[in-house]
Design a protein around this motif. Structure first.
Motif, mmCIF file in Angstrom:
data_model
loop_
_atom_site.group_PDB
_atom_site.id
_atom_site.type_symbol
_atom_site.label_atom_id
_atom_site.label_comp_id
_atom_site.label_asym_id
_atom_site.label_seq_id
_atom_site.Cartn_x
_atom_site.Cartn_y
_atom_site.Cartn_z
ATOM 1 N N ASN A 104 0.829 -1.205 0.000
ATOM 2 C CA ASN A 104 0.000 0.000 0.000
ATOM 3 C C ASN A 104 0.865 1.258 0.000
ATOM 4 O O ASN A 104 0.595 2.211 -0.734
ATOM 5 C CB ASN A 104 -0.941 0.008 1.205
ATOM 6 N N ILE A 105 1.890 1.274 0.831
ATOM 7 C CA ILE A 105 2.783 2.441 0.904
ATOM 8 C C ILE A 105 3.533 2.617 -0.411
ATOM 9 O O ILE A 105 3.636 3.723 -0.944
ATOM 10 C CB ILE A 105 3.761 2.310 2.096
ATOM 11 N N ALA A 106 4.056 1.528 -0.948
ATOM 12 C CA ALA A 106 4.790 1.618 -2.222
ATOM 13 C C ALA A 106 3.882 2.131 -3.333
ATOM 14 O O ALA A 106 4.314 2.932 -4.176
ATOM 15 C CB ALA A 106 5.380 0.260 -2.590
ATOM 16 N N THR A 107 2.641 1.715 -3.316
ATOM 17 C CA THR A 107 1.684 2.160 -4.324
ATOM 18 C C THR A 107 1.335 3.637 -4.129
ATOM 19 O O THR A 107 1.223 4.387 -5.087
ATOM 20 C CB THR A 107 0.403 1.306 -4.260
ATOM 21 N N GLU A 108 1.193 4.027 -2.877
ATOM 22 C CA GLU A 108 0.828 5.412 -2.590
ATOM 23 C C GLU A 108 1.940 6.390 -2.971
ATOM 24 O O GLU A 108 1.684 7.459 -3.500
ATOM 25 C CB GLU A 108 0.488 5.550 -1.096
ATOM 26 N N PHE A 109 3.183 6.016 -2.726
ATOM 27 C CA PHE A 109 4.296 6.927 -3.015
ATOM 28 C C PHE A 109 4.837 6.775 -4.430
ATOM 29 O O PHE A 109 5.316 7.735 -5.004
ATOM 30 C CB PHE A 109 5.418 6.741 -1.991
ATOM 31 N N ARG A 110 4.872 5.572 -4.933
ATOM 32 C CA ARG A 110 5.286 5.244 -6.299
ATOM 33 C C ARG A 110 6.755 5.489 -6.636
ATOM 34 O O ARG A 110 7.309 4.813 -7.459
ATOM 35 C CB ARG A 110 4.420 5.965 -7.334
ATOM 36 N N ASP A 111 7.384 6.458 -6.061
ATOM 37 C CA ASP A 111 8.765 6.802 -6.386
ATOM 38 C C ASP A 111 9.709 5.796 -5.721
ATOM 39 O O ASP A 111 9.820 5.769 -4.493
ATOM 40 C CB ASP A 111 9.071 8.219 -5.896
ATOM 41 N N PRO A 112 10.409 4.975 -6.507
ATOM 42 C CA PRO A 112 11.281 3.956 -5.917
ATOM 43 C C PRO A 112 12.399 4.528 -5.043
ATOM 44 O O PRO A 112 12.956 3.824 -4.211
ATOM 45 C CB PRO A 112 11.878 3.216 -7.116
ATOM 46 N N SER A 113 12.701 5.817 -5.202
ATOM 47 C CA SER A 113 13.764 6.405 -4.388
ATOM 48 C C SER A 113 13.234 6.997 -3.079
ATOM 49 O O SER A 113 14.023 7.400 -2.224
ATOM 50 C CB SER A 113 14.498 7.489 -5.184
ATOM 51 N N HIS A 114 11.913 7.037 -2.902
ATOM 52 C CA HIS A 114 11.348 7.581 -1.669
ATOM 53 C C HIS A 114 11.720 6.646 -0.513
ATOM 54 O O HIS A 114 11.643 5.428 -0.637
ATOM 55 C CB HIS A 114 9.830 7.717 -1.781
ATOM 56 N N PRO A 115 12.123 7.212 0.628
ATOM 57 C CA PRO A 115 12.519 6.362 1.767
ATOM 58 C C PRO A 115 11.449 5.356 2.188
ATOM 59 O O PRO A 115 11.780 4.230 2.564
ATOM 60 C CB PRO A 115 12.787 7.374 2.891
ATOM 61 N N ALA A 116 10.183 5.724 2.110
ATOM 62 C CA ALA A 116 9.116 4.791 2.501
ATOM 63 C C ALA A 116 9.052 3.610 1.542
ATOM 64 O O ALA A 116 8.844 2.471 1.959
ATOM 65 C CB ALA A 116 7.774 5.515 2.558
ATOM 66 N N VAL A 117 9.231 3.867 0.270
ATOM 67 C CA VAL A 117 9.215 2.791 -0.722
ATOM 68 C C VAL A 117 10.434 1.896 -0.525
ATOM 69 O O VAL A 117 10.342 0.670 -0.600
ATOM 70 C CB VAL A 117 9.134 3.355 -2.153
ATOM 71 N N ARG A 118 11.574 2.504 -0.228
ATOM 72 C CA ARG A 118 12.779 1.701 0.033
ATOM 73 C C ARG A 118 12.587 0.814 1.264
ATOM 74 O O ARG A 118 13.015 -0.331 1.278
ATOM 75 C CB ARG A 118 14.008 2.600 0.176
ATOM 76 N N GLN A 119 11.908 1.337 2.298
ATOM 77 C CA GLN A 119 11.631 0.519 3.479
ATOM 78 C C GLN A 119 10.685 -0.625 3.136
ATOM 79 O O GLN A 119 10.857 -1.742 3.626
ATOM 80 C CB GLN A 119 11.036 1.374 4.597
ATOM 81 N N ALA A 120 9.695 -0.357 2.327
ATOM 82 C CA ALA A 120 8.766 -1.414 1.907
ATOM 83 C C ALA A 120 9.518 -2.497 1.140
ATOM 84 O O ALA A 120 9.295 -3.698 1.365
ATOM 85 C CB ALA A 120 7.644 -0.821 1.063
ATOM 86 N N CYS A 121 10.409 -2.081 0.258
ATOM 87 C CA CYS A 121 11.218 -3.051 -0.500
ATOM 88 C C CYS A 121 12.124 -3.850 0.431
ATOM 89 O O CYS A 121 12.311 -5.055 0.241
ATOM 90 C CB CYS A 121 12.049 -2.332 -1.555
ATOM 91 N N PHE A 122 12.674 -3.175 1.438
ATOM 92 C CA PHE A 122 13.521 -3.866 2.402
ATOM 93 C C PHE A 122 12.740 -4.973 3.109
ATOM 94 O O PHE A 122 13.238 -6.082 3.294
ATOM 95 C CB PHE A 122 14.108 -2.885 3.417
ATOM 96 N N HIS A 123 11.489 -4.688 3.487
ATOM 97 C CA HIS A 123 10.677 -5.708 4.133
ATOM 98 C C HIS A 123 10.502 -6.920 3.222
ATOM 99 O O HIS A 123 10.644 -8.064 3.646
ATOM 100 C CB HIS A 123 9.307 -5.176 4.536
ATOM 101 N N LYS A 124 10.185 -6.663 1.966
ATOM 102 C CA LYS A 124 10.002 -7.782 1.029
ATOM 103 C C LYS A 124 11.318 -8.539 0.860
ATOM 104 O O LYS A 124 11.323 -9.761 0.699
ATOM 105 C CB LYS A 124 9.479 -7.286 -0.322
ATOM 106 N N SER A 125 12.440 -7.831 0.926
ATOM 107 C CA SER A 125 13.732 -8.524 0.808
ATOM 108 C C SER A 125 13.991 -9.398 2.033
ATOM 109 O O SER A 125 14.640 -10.445 1.924
ATOM 110 C CB SER A 125 14.880 -7.537 0.585
ATOM 111 N N GLN A 126 13.495 -8.983 3.203
ATOM 112 C CA GLN A 126 13.629 -9.828 4.399
ATOM 113 C C GLN A 126 12.828 -11.115 4.233
ATOM 114 O O GLN A 126 13.304 -12.191 4.593
ATOM 115 C CB GLN A 126 13.161 -9.074 5.647
ATOM 116 N N LEU A 127 11.636 -10.999 3.703
ATOM 117 C CA LEU A 127 10.826 -12.189 3.426
ATOM 118 C C LEU A 127 11.548 -13.077 2.420
ATOM 119 O O LEU A 127 11.653 -14.293 2.620
ATOM 120 C CB LEU A 127 9.447 -11.790 2.897
ATOM 121 N N HIS A 128 12.060 -12.477 1.363
ATOM 122 C CA HIS A 128 12.795 -13.233 0.344
ATOM 123 C C HIS A 128 13.986 -13.962 0.982
ATOM 124 O O HIS A 128 14.213 -15.149 0.710
ATOM 125 C CB HIS A 128 13.267 -12.285 -0.764
ATOM 126 N N GLY A 129 14.726 -13.260 1.823
ATOM 127 C CA GLY A 129 15.887 -13.876 2.479
ATOM 128 C C GLY A 129 15.502 -15.045 3.365
ATOM 129 O O GLY A 129 16.176 -16.081 3.381
#
Length: 185
Positions: A104-129
């Protein structure tokens, strides 16, 4: 009231509102009013609404990781991976479920360089790991491919549950089939 109590209450309330209504839909005035604090008090705790969001995302990420089945148990990697989806099913069935907060946050902000989007990506990377580690422990044929497939399925399952109002039993069947294909029995 001690500052830490105010901060904790603020993060908990912001988490609920941001998750349910979105970041941009919730104003600082509303947060302060609903908690019975002044905006000045809010800004003593967080320099900006974005800083508040960063802490909300950190705490949500920490909670999500804590929900992964612990590797110190006697469960097999297969059982742990199925457990990730069992936990997600329970999360999606909760009355307050509003979709995956990180998506939801990644969709709301959309900009991959936004800190919130980077945090969302980090969470998904933790799941992936986590998934990849379980696949490696189990001796999967291609742990990277399996991890990617399961993370995509995990993300899609939450979206599906949000759109349809239920988490289908077929998700577990799909996970079991992928585990079988990758040699995790």
């Amino acid at each position: 009231m001690p500052a830490e109590d105010t901060r904790s209450r603020l993060v908990a309330h912001a988490t609920s509102l941001f998750h349910r209504e979105g970041f941009h839909a919730v104003g600082v005035d509303r947060l302060a009013a609903e908690l019975g604090i002044s905006k000045k008090t809010l800004y003593k705790q967080f320099r900006s609404k974005d800083e508040l969001l960063a802490e909300v995302l950190d705490r949500c990420g920490d909670m999500a990781v804590q929900d992964f089945p612990d590797e110190s148990d006697d469960a097999s990697p297969r059982e742990r991976l199925l457990g990730v989806f069992d936990a997600q099913r329970a999360y999606c069935a909760a009355p307050e479920f509003s979709g995956c907060f990180f998506i939801n946050i990644a969709t709301e902000f959309r900009d991959p360089s936004h800190p919130a989007v980077r945090q969302a990506c980090f969470h998904k990377s933790q799941l992936h790991g986590y998934v990849r580690r379980q696949a490696d422990i189990a001796g999967a044929h291609d742990s990277e491919s399996l991890a990617e497939q399961l993370v995509v399925l995990h993300t899609g399952a939450a979206d599906y549950a949000l759109l349809t109002g239920h988490y289908p039993a077929t998700i577990r069947q799909a996970v079991e089939a992928l585990l079988d294909v990758h040699g995790i029995h």
